[in-house]
Each structure stands twice: as structure tokens, then as C-alpha cells.
Design a protein around this motif. Structure first.
Motif, short mmCIF file in Angstrom:
data_model
loop_
_atom_site.label_atom_id
_atom_site.label_comp_id
_atom_site.label_asym_id
_atom_site.label_seq_id
_atom_site.Cartn_x
_atom_site.Cartn_y
_atom_site.Cartn_z
N HIS A 213 0.81 -1.21 0.00
CA HIS A 213 0.00 0.00 0.00
C HIS A 213 0.85 1.27 0.00
N ASP A 214 2.18 1.12 0.22
CA ASP A 214 3.06 2.28 0.14
C ASP A 214 3.61 2.49 -1.26
N THR A 215 3.38 1.53 -2.14
CA THR A 215 3.88 1.61 -3.51
C THR A 215 2.88 2.37 -4.38
N VAL A 216 3.34 3.44 -5.00
CA VAL A 216 2.51 4.22 -5.91
C VAL A 216 2.91 3.84 -7.34
N LEU A 217 1.99 3.26 -8.06
CA LEU A 217 2.28 2.79 -9.40
C LEU A 217 2.11 3.92 -10.42
N PRO A 218 2.91 3.91 -11.46
CA PRO A 218 2.74 4.91 -12.52
C PRO A 218 1.53 4.58 -13.39
N THR A 219 1.03 5.58 -14.07
CA THR A 219 -0.07 5.38 -15.01
C THR A 219 0.48 4.81 -16.31
N VAL A 220 -0.15 3.77 -16.82
CA VAL A 220 0.27 3.20 -18.10
C VAL A 220 -0.78 3.39 -19.18
N VAL A 221 -2.04 3.60 -18.78
CA VAL A 221 -3.13 3.83 -19.73
C VAL A 221 -4.04 4.90 -19.14
N MET A 222 -4.29 5.96 -19.90
CA MET A 222 -5.17 7.01 -19.41
C MET A 222 -6.62 6.56 -19.42
N GLY A 223 -7.45 7.21 -18.60
CA GLY A 223 -8.84 6.81 -18.47
C GLY A 223 -9.62 6.85 -19.77
N ASP A 224 -9.37 7.89 -20.60
CA ASP A 224 -10.10 7.97 -21.86
C ASP A 224 -9.66 6.88 -22.83
N MET A 225 -8.41 6.41 -22.68
CA MET A 225 -7.94 5.30 -23.51
C MET A 225 -8.65 4.00 -23.14
N VAL A 226 -9.02 3.85 -21.88
CA VAL A 226 -9.78 2.67 -21.46
C VAL A 226 -11.13 2.64 -22.18
N THR A 227 -11.77 3.81 -22.30
CA THR A 227 -13.03 3.89 -23.02
C THR A 227 -12.84 3.48 -24.48
N THR A 228 -11.73 3.92 -25.10
CA THR A 228 -11.43 3.52 -26.47
C THR A 228 -11.23 2.02 -26.57
N MET A 229 -10.55 1.44 -25.58
CA MET A 229 -10.29 0.00 -25.59
C MET A 229 -11.58 -0.81 -25.47
N THR A 230 -12.53 -0.33 -24.67
CA THR A 230 -13.81 -1.04 -24.57
C THR A 230 -14.54 -1.03 -25.91
N LYS A 231 -14.44 0.10 -26.64
CA LYS A 231 -15.08 0.17 -27.95
C LYS A 231 -14.38 -0.75 -28.95
N LEU A 232 -13.05 -0.82 -28.88
CA LEU A 232 -12.31 -1.71 -29.77
C LEU A 232 -12.66 -3.17 -29.49
N ALA A 233 -12.82 -3.51 -28.22
CA ALA A 233 -13.14 -4.90 -27.86
C ALA A 233 -14.48 -5.33 -28.44
N ARG A 234 -15.42 -4.40 -28.52
CA ARG A 234 -16.73 -4.74 -29.08
C ARG A 234 -16.64 -5.11 -30.56
N SER A 235 -15.61 -4.61 -31.25
CA SER A 235 -15.52 -4.82 -32.70
C SER A 235 -14.75 -6.09 -33.07
N VAL A 236 -14.38 -6.90 -32.08
CA VAL A 236 -13.72 -8.18 -32.35
C VAL A 236 -14.71 -9.11 -33.06
N HIS A 237 -14.24 -9.80 -34.09
CA HIS A 237 -15.12 -10.67 -34.88
C HIS A 237 -15.45 -11.96 -34.13
N VAL A 238 -16.73 -12.31 -34.13
CA VAL A 238 -17.20 -13.57 -33.55
C VAL A 238 -17.89 -14.36 -34.65
N ASP A 239 -17.32 -15.48 -35.01
CA ASP A 239 -17.91 -16.33 -36.05
C ASP A 239 -19.22 -16.94 -35.55
#
Length: 337
Positions: A213-239
């Protein structure tokens, strides 16, 4: 330990996920997982499940004994996406307003002013959710489904991304309220962190002077990028053959002899949604049967209600799902072209 690279610019979402988008998606997920694993050693698979739930716009139920890193997981995940986190300790006297927030009368304005509760965060840890009364549990689960809070006739929307990580203690059941099946169905996945392996435990003991709990992690993905990733995940092809496979798996859980209540339609939808995210996290623009097999137990098992006699005989929902996956033939690779 080296700092993670700066987040790359996200690609523009499209109707169908491209190979370049899938490669970018994979690199971002790998960065989040590696970052969280700095405080949750040796738990790559569980972290991947948590990230998959987040990017599938779902919530995660962790059933585990105390001291396995549930709080660290929630906080590290929030820090990795530049988000906020909160922790709610569920107790029998916890009220719905303690979770969602309340309206407080302001004498100067002569009106009620809304004071947001701890649920207004990007990652919310609901610790020992089964210790609160059903009314308080229902208040949280309503927020999970609607992603909004209504107090005094006014609706307050929660900012995305939003994820609840709820925990249950499988050992101590005194003074708890079991989550009804309809509420369990709201969680997209159920998992367990478990104890670390020997090598990870040694590393944890070596760092005893530096608590997680004393370790502060750096940011690797911004919050708005998470929203973009959720949209990208929806476009994955499902046969269509994958949809047929998932449907047969769900049907098989309903017809099993030891089962009183099988997987709901929501469970089948959750399996497809998470499989799409999981495929993109592996750099693929399409779902394969192995994605479904990997996620079948964490997505489906907690939605199954066993017959009392089967439960008494030691049958578990996880074993039912494992048998269903083993006995249900997957589609041939040739149908996925």
C-alpha cells in the motif's frame, strides 16, 4: 524496476477490429498487467481476468480468504489507468446512503445538496459484500447495472470507466447474507486470487519493509484510452460457429442432472463479451474456441445453482462447467476463417 513506457496514442475505433488495432490493444493490456503485478506478484492470470472484466464493462466477484491482495488489486488497477479507487467495508449496519451518497440540507441555500458516496470512483472495492443487509447489497448492485445514482429524485451519472470488485470470505459465514442468484448474475466474472507460490512468497517476504500500500504505481493507460479499448473490444469478430458453441455450452449447464438452475441468457452474453476482450488482449481480431474454454468457469460457474443433494455429495459448479466444456465439442478451426 524500470518504469513502463509512456502510453501510445490509441487508434481510431472501427466497425471491425484490424490487426494493427489488435496489436495496440495487446500492448496496452500487457502494460497494465505488468504494472499491477508489481504489487500482486505471481498472479498474472487473475490480473488478466480483472482487466478483461474492466474492458468488458463488467464487475468482478472475488471469493477468497483475507490477506491475499484483493485491496492491492483494486488500487493498483485504478492507478494503472489514472483512475480513482475507493474501498467500502460492508458491515451489517451499513446503509444504502453510506454507499451511494446522501442529500444534506444546506441552511444557507435552503435546499438539499448531494454528497457523493464512495461508489463515485473508477474502481470500487466492496469488501465482504455478503456482510451487509440485502437492502444495502441491492443499492450497490443497482449502481453496477445502471451506472447511476438517484437521490431525492435527482439522477447522478457515474463517470466511466466504472468497475466494482466485490469480495466474499468463503471460510467465515457467521453474520453474512448470501447473495441471491439474481445478484450473482450481475457479476461478469467470479475468481479467486489464492495464496502466492513459493517463489512469489519469497519475493514478498524480501520486500516486507516496503508494504504494497506504500507503492505508488505509474499510469500506463489514461482513463479515456480505457473507453477507447472497450469500444475496440466490441468490434472483435465472432464467427457464427462460436455463438453456436457458447449456446450449446449454456444449454448443457441447464440440462445437467446435478443442476437446479443453469446459466442465464445474461451469462451467455457475458461469455461472448469477455471472449472478445480476451482475444483482443492476445493480439487477435477474432475469437477462437480456446478463448471461450479459458473463460467458461470464471464467467459461468457462479451463475449455476446446484441441487442440494449434489452439493452435499461434493459436486461444485466449477466441476459442472469443466465437464460441460469437456463434453461439448468445439467448432472446427476451418469454420473460423
Amino acid at each position: 524496476m524500470a518504469e513502463p513506457p509512456a502510453p501510445a496514442e490509441p487508434p481510431r475505433p472501427s466497425a471491425v477490429l484490424t490487426d494493427d488495432q489488435a496489436a495496440w490493444f495487446q500492448s496496452m493490456v500487457d502494460a497494465i498487467v505488468a504494472n499491477v503485478e508489481r504489487v500482486l506478484l505471481g498472479k498474472t492470470h487473475v490480473i488478466r481476468l480483472a482487466v478483461t472484466a474492466l474492458l468488458s464493462e463488467g464487475h468482478l466477484l472475488l471469493e477468497d480468504v483475507p490477506g491475499t491482495g484483493k485491496t492491492s488489486l483494486a488500487r493498483a488497477l485504478a492507478e494503472s489507468i489514472s483512475g480513482t479507487s475507493s474501498r467500502i467495508q460492508f458491515t451489517p449496519d451499513l446503509l444504502p446512503g453510506d454507499v451511494t451518497g446522501v442529500g444534506v440540507y444546506d441552511q444557507r441555500k435552503g435546499d438539499f445538496e448531494f454528497h457523493p458516496g464512495p461508489v463515485f470512483a473508477n474502481v470500487v472495492l466492496a469488501d465482504e459484500i455478503n456482510r451487509a443487509s440485502p437492502k444495502t447489497q441491492a443499492a450497490l448492485l443497482e449502481v453496477m447495472e445502471e451506472r447511476q445514482v438517484s437521490v431525492d429524485g435527482v439522477t447522478h451519472r457515474l463517470a466511466p470507466p466504472f468497475m466494482v470488485i466485490a469480495t466474499q470470505n468463503p471460510v467465515e459465514q457467521a453474520g453474512t447474507y448470501r447473495l441471491p442468484e439474481a445478484q450473482l448474475d450481475r457479476f461478469i466474472m467470479k475468481a479467486s486470487i489464492g495464496y502466492p507460490d513459493h517463489a512469489s512468497m519469497v519475493r514478498i517476504l524480501e520486500g516486507a519493509d516496503h508494504p504494497a500500500h506504500d507503492t505508488v504505481l505509474p499510469t500506463v493507460v489514461m482513463g479515456d484510452m480505457v473507453t477507447t479499448m472497450t469500444k475496440l473490444a466490441r468490434s472483435v469478430h465472432v464467427d457464427p460457429s462460436i455463438n453456436d458453441y457458447v449456446s450449446r455450452l449454456v444449454d448443457a449447464t441447464r440440462s445437467a442432472d446435478e443442476v437446479r438452475l443453469g446459466v442465464s441468457v445474461r451469462g451467455g452474453l457475458a461469455l461472448i463479451r469477455t471472449a472478445k476482450t480476451y482475444a483482443a488482449a492476445l493480439g487477435r481480431a477474432y475469437v477462437v474456441p480456446d478463448d471461450v474454454k479459458t473463460l467458461a468457469e470464471p464467467v459461468l460457474a457462479h451463475r449455476i445453482v446446484l441441487d442440494p443433494e449434489a452439493e452435499f455429495d461434493g459436486v461444485t459448479a466449477g466441476s459442472i462447467v469443466a465437464n460441460v466444456v469437456l463434453e461439448t465439442p468445439p467448432p472446427l478451426d476451418g469454420t473460423l476463417v
